[in-house]
Write an enzyme that holds these catalytic residues in place. Structure first.
Site, mmCIF file in Angstrom:
data_model
loop_
_atom_site.group_PDB
_atom_site.id
_atom_site.type_symbol
_atom_site.label_atom_id
_atom_site.label_comp_id
_atom_site.label_asym_id
_atom_site.label_seq_id
_atom_site.Cartn_x
_atom_site.Cartn_y
_atom_site.Cartn_z
ATOM 1 N N HIS A 72 0.753 -1.222 0.101
ATOM 2 C CA HIS A 72 -0.068 0.214 -0.021
ATOM 3 C C HIS A 72 0.759 1.266 -0.107
ATOM 4 C CE1 HIS A 72 -0.050 1.208 4.373
ATOM 5 N NE2 HIS A 72 -0.033 -0.199 4.689
ATOM 6 N N ASP A 82 5.894 2.306 6.652
ATOM 7 C CA ASP A 82 4.630 1.591 6.511
ATOM 8 C C ASP A 82 3.657 2.160 5.647
ATOM 9 O OD1 ASP A 82 2.290 0.695 6.707
ATOM 10 O OD2 ASP A 82 2.033 0.969 8.960
ATOM 11 N N GLU A 87 -5.209 1.722 2.101
ATOM 12 C CA GLU A 87 -5.220 0.684 3.007
ATOM 13 C C GLU A 87 -5.408 0.887 4.643
ATOM 14 O OE1 GLU A 87 -3.518 -2.369 5.717
ATOM 15 O OE2 GLU A 87 -3.034 -0.397 5.615
ATOM 16 N N GLU A 88 -5.040 2.008 4.961
ATOM 17 C CA GLU A 88 -5.064 2.521 6.262
ATOM 18 C C GLU A 88 -6.561 2.851 6.930
ATOM 19 O OE1 GLU A 88 -2.833 2.046 8.533
ATOM 20 O OE2 GLU A 88 -0.685 2.157 7.320
ATOM 21 N N ASP A 95 3.623 -5.879 3.545
ATOM 22 C CA ASP A 95 3.479 -4.977 4.525
ATOM 23 C C ASP A 95 4.490 -4.950 5.298
ATOM 24 O OD1 ASP A 95 2.264 -2.735 5.735
ATOM 25 O OD2 ASP A 95 0.216 -3.441 5.218
ATOM 26 N N HIS A 142 4.081 3.429 13.005
ATOM 27 C CA HIS A 142 3.098 4.788 13.201
ATOM 28 C C HIS A 142 3.656 5.845 13.992
ATOM 29 C CE1 HIS A 142 -0.893 2.207 11.802
ATOM 30 N NE2 HIS A 142 0.319 2.167 10.889
HETATM 31 ZN ZN LIG Z 1 0.693 -1.044 6.329
#
Ligand SMILES: [Zn+2]
Length: 345
Positions: free
Chosen positions: A62, A169, A201-202, A224, A311
């Protein structure tokens, strides 16, 4: 590895709903590396090798990143926000941010004080972004509600082939997928190889849904990132025994296909590459879950890149792991044949 392009990807803003700038760069980058490169209405870029082959393998990484979205502007000209994806709100106060507007990027500082940073219950509604405006009318000349926000960070190289930046990510996964497709073409893979850098995706997984519904792959591999347990007290019970720099991670769970995992393992063996294993109890929390349930169902595997501080504004990954993921997936694509029988018995 094309570090320059990887870093260019990591510097580009791609919060959900605003992935077009990054997807366009990927689209241009892949022009001479695949047989066909397409973009759909959501901005998913798909690079294809052997488009006429009846057996289709889809790799998905993603391109979107988590961030904030401007939800209101205060009388004092400060911006109020909501979360996009799994944001840890406490990571924002005191940081510089970029706001992606129609007129280009403008910069801001996220308000902080002892009271704000000491507030354990801080949620997104407690964040204020100072863009230097003196009142609401001035701020609204530059910013629209719905504009997206990321940390104002760069990519830096660390010791031991490691890198730090925001939202590795899953822009590293998006990069890996495209390089694996390019490599599969060079190696003369015989099956249809489809690499997609998905949007959304998130938040909703819409990019993976659009792509898989249209490509209708026979099998898929989601690419991922996954948590490491080698630092910060993250427990092995929660994350598995996963370390940075020790190779790609295969997921074992009730939905991931065991025969595809076995294929990936034999590819790694051929390459003399170490693989790590993680377990998940149900959904993987990746595009794999979405792709799996499109059309008549798609058997899938999940290959993850070990990642520290997921994150956060400074995630840490390993270039060695990234290169090994590319090599593993290129080998897998070259190894796939249309007589693969995935029935368990
Ligand atoms: Zn991810």
């Amino acid at each position: 590895m094309n570090k320059e392009f990887l870093f260019e990807m990591l510097r580009t803003g791609s919060v959900d709903g605003n992935e077009a700038e990054l997807e366009k760069k990927i689209f241009d980058y892949m022009q001479d590396k695949a047989d066909e490169v397409t973009v759909d209405e959501m901005g998913n870029v798909t690079a294809v090798v052997n488009p006429s082959s009846p057996f289709k393998v889809l790799l998905a990484g993603h391109a979107d990143e988590i961030g904030l979205i401007v939800s209101a502007v205060g009388d004092d000209g400060s911006l109020m926000v909501r979360k996009i994806g799994g944001v840890n709100v406490g990571t924002y106060p005191g940081h510089k941010v970029r706001i992606y507007t129609d007129k280009g990027i403008i910069y801001g500082a996220v308000a902080n004080s002892r009271e704000i940073s000491g507030n354990k219950d801080l949620d997104a509604s407690g964040l204020r972004i100072d863009i230097g405006a003196t009142d609401r009318a001035e701020a609204m000349k530059y910013v629209q509600l719905g504009d997206t926000v990321t940390f104002d960070t760069d990519v830096r190289e660390l010791l031991n082939d490691r890198i730090t930046g925001r939202a590795l990510d899953d822009r590293v996964g998006a990069y890996i997928v495209m390089e694996a497709i390019a490599e599969a073409k060079k190696r003369g893979a015989s099956v249809g190889c489809y690499g997609v850098t998905t949007t959304g995706e998130e938040t909703t997984g819409n990019g993976a849904y659009f792509t898989a519904s249209r490509v209708r792959p026979d099998i898929a591999v989601a690419v991922d990132v996954t948590y490491t347990s080698d630092n910060c007290g993250i427990s092995i019970a929660e994350s598995g025994d996963i370390s940075l720099g020790k190779g790609p991670v295969l997921c074992n769970n009730p939905t991931v296909h065991k025969k595809l995992n076995a294929c990936l393992r034999s590819c790694a063996e051929k390459l003399g590459m170490n693989l790590q294993t993680e377990a998940a109890s149900g959904r993987t929390g990746t595009d794999g879950d979405t792709i799996h349930l499109t059309g008549i169902g798609v058997p899938f595997a999940l290959v993850s890149i070990p990642l520290r501080y997921m994150h956060n504004p400074a995630e840490v990954g390993s270039l060695r792991d990234i290169q090994e993921c590319i090599d593993l997936l290129a080998e897998f694509l070259t190894d796939c044949s249309q007589d693969m029988d995935l029935r368990p018995f």
